[in-house]
Design a protein around this motif. Sequence first.
Motif, short mmCIF file in Angstrom:
data_model
loop_
_atom_site.label_atom_id
_atom_site.label_comp_id
_atom_site.label_asym_id
_atom_site.label_seq_id
_atom_site.Cartn_x
_atom_site.Cartn_y
_atom_site.Cartn_z
N ILE A 156 92.85 19.95 39.86
CA ILE A 156 92.13 20.68 40.89
C ILE A 156 90.70 20.98 40.47
O ILE A 156 89.75 20.81 41.25
N SER A 157 90.52 21.46 39.25
CA SER A 157 89.17 21.79 38.77
C SER A 157 88.25 20.57 38.78
O SER A 157 87.09 20.66 39.19
N MET A 177 99.92 25.49 41.71
CA MET A 177 98.56 26.00 41.61
C MET A 177 97.87 25.78 42.94
O MET A 177 97.86 24.67 43.47
N SER A 178 97.28 26.85 43.50
CA SER A 178 96.57 26.75 44.76
C SER A 178 95.16 27.31 44.60
O SER A 178 94.97 28.39 44.03
N THR A 179 94.19 26.58 45.09
CA THR A 179 92.79 27.02 45.03
C THR A 179 92.14 26.81 46.39
O THR A 179 92.24 25.72 46.97
N GLN A 200 91.22 23.61 50.81
CA GLN A 200 92.30 24.19 50.00
C GLN A 200 93.06 23.06 49.33
O GLN A 200 93.40 22.06 49.97
N LEU A 201 93.31 23.22 48.05
CA LEU A 201 94.01 22.19 47.28
C LEU A 201 95.16 22.83 46.52
O LEU A 201 94.97 23.82 45.81
N LEU A 202 96.35 22.28 46.72
CA LEU A 202 97.55 22.77 46.04
C LEU A 202 98.18 21.62 45.27
O LEU A 202 98.21 20.48 45.74
N GLY A 210 104.72 15.00 40.39
CA GLY A 210 104.73 16.14 41.29
C GLY A 210 104.19 15.77 42.65
O GLY A 210 104.35 14.64 43.12
N GLN A 211 103.49 16.71 43.26
CA GLN A 211 102.93 16.49 44.59
C GLN A 211 101.68 17.34 44.75
O GLN A 211 101.60 18.45 44.22
N SER A 212 100.72 16.82 45.48
CA SER A 212 99.49 17.57 45.75
C SER A 212 99.14 17.44 47.22
O SER A 212 99.44 16.43 47.87
N VAL A 213 98.49 18.47 47.75
CA VAL A 213 98.04 18.45 49.13
C VAL A 213 96.61 18.97 49.20
O VAL A 213 96.27 19.96 48.57
N LEU A 214 95.79 18.25 49.94
CA LEU A 214 94.42 18.66 50.23
C LEU A 214 94.35 19.03 51.69
O LEU A 214 94.72 18.23 52.56
N ALA A 215 93.90 20.25 51.99
CA ALA A 215 93.83 20.72 53.36
C ALA A 215 92.41 21.12 53.72
O ALA A 215 91.72 21.75 52.92
N ILE A 216 91.96 20.74 54.90
CA ILE A 216 90.65 21.11 55.41
C ILE A 216 90.84 21.65 56.83
O ILE A 216 91.41 20.95 57.67
#
Length: 223
Positions: A156-157, A177-179, A200-202, A210-216
Amino acid sequence: MLASYGALNAFRTRHIRAIVISIIWGLMIGLGIYTNAISSIKENKTIYLSKPEVPLLLNSGLAESEKADVSIILWFENSEIPFNILTSKPTLDWVWSYKELQIPNEKGSFTLTGQHLIDKNEEQILFAWYTTMAPQIESAGGRIYLDERVPQTIDISAYLSQINAIPTQYILSDNIMSTAAYQDTIETSVMAGQDKINIQLLSRGRNMEGQSVLAIPVLLKQF
């Protein structure tokens, strides 16, 4: 009589020559306009395809996955969806699902939702569509939400640093982790408490599994 006939022929010749020159000149002007128009279309198409300054997950260089699951939600409250928005599609084979939500004693709200598995090229086209349509949708009284998911964890960073986004809120729970952050070239945004956010990125899992999601601009669907 012969002199008059010769003069008449000369006049006709000059007249025909003038007409031919006019037609050729007109064709040259028309061809020039057409060429300029085609050149402009190609240029605008190139701009449209290369418009996004913010790479999504597949084009960020941080994702090993070749495909991403993307969903888009258009939400309109107390207003109908304009026809040009209703018929616009992020990709050629995109399918919208229309739903009307009825609220007792009030006007209903409307949603368009769609979901698609995309590759890197489709991701660029889709995000160009998003950045083009977002102002039109908001000016029509609607909101647009983008959700992109890949089957792996994402740094994420590193991602937020790459797109020059300023983190504003963090949540760490178990292995999730959610940012939430703000990126100044993305036009859509929401207020989360006192913070203005538009991305938002989790990510959940360990190492790359794992799994990641990018939300706008913010996550709507469950993760």
